[in-house]
Write an enzyme that holds these catalytic residues in place. Sequence first.
Site, mmCIF file in Angstrom:
data_model
loop_
_atom_site.group_PDB
_atom_site.id
_atom_site.type_symbol
_atom_site.label_atom_id
_atom_site.label_comp_id
_atom_site.label_asym_id
_atom_site.label_seq_id
_atom_site.Cartn_x
_atom_site.Cartn_y
_atom_site.Cartn_z
ATOM 1 C CE1 TYR A 1 27.393 -62.891 101.490
ATOM 2 C CE2 TYR A 1 27.222 -60.533 101.059
ATOM 3 C CZ TYR A 1 27.228 -61.596 101.944
ATOM 4 O OH TYR A 1 27.053 -61.362 103.302
ATOM 5 C CB ALA A 2 24.968 -58.302 95.751
ATOM 6 C CB ALA A 3 22.215 -62.154 93.189
#
Length: 263
Positions: free
Chosen positions: A157-159
């Site tokens: 998700y962060a990526a």
Amino acid sequence: MHDYRSMFDLSGKDALVVGAGSGIGRAGAEALAAFGARVLCADVDAGAARKTAEGIAGAGGRAEPLELDMTDTASVEAAAARAGTPDALVCTPSINVRKPLLSLTDEEFDRVVDLNLKGTFRVIRRFAPGMAERGSGSIVAFSSIRAQTVEPGQGVYAATKAGTVQMLRALAAELGERGVRVNAIAPGIVETPLTDQIKDSPEWYEAYARKTALARWAKPHEIAGMIVYLASDASSYVTGALMFVDGGWTAVDGRYMPPLPAV
């Protein structure tokens, strides 16, 4: 003297909000309509899009529902054929698979990337050229605090959220001279369907609240003001920006507790 009172006025403008069926997207659609825009309420859930549009119309605004699936190029094309080229494009949908990075399957990884990053790309690729040809437009897509700060269980998700920021910045550089502004919003913890998994745990809910400077979660309408700002002439010199609406989360250091359960 400049007419400062008109800076947020969206009368005569068309805004397309993708993800308008719920959460931040719905609040954004309602806010844009409140400032005078005609809003195309797009969502993969046609019924939810219709409900949002009906709610706006019932409050005296102008809105139309539109079915749009960001993971399907044909769906994006069909929606664009109906919508035309809006003055403002707002893209909000995201999903998350909350688990340790090394336990993610290929399918889970691809599913998150396909919607959050590639889905945003599909929508922008279709609507941005018309804005550039016209010489004006504002594109607003959603990143997250996870573009800068991470925690266990949100690696992919962060990526995607960091990738979204860089993709938008590149587009801002490419389209700036053609009158198109491109910006990202990074919300913190907001009570939406995406965060149900966290909200359902009192321990997690309180831990997240304590991480913010304001010691609470946000409501979707508290993100809508930034959407209106970036869609309007009030932000006429803002492009390539990442705008945090996170209750001070990224400004305050702290530990992530309780820890993510072991696999």
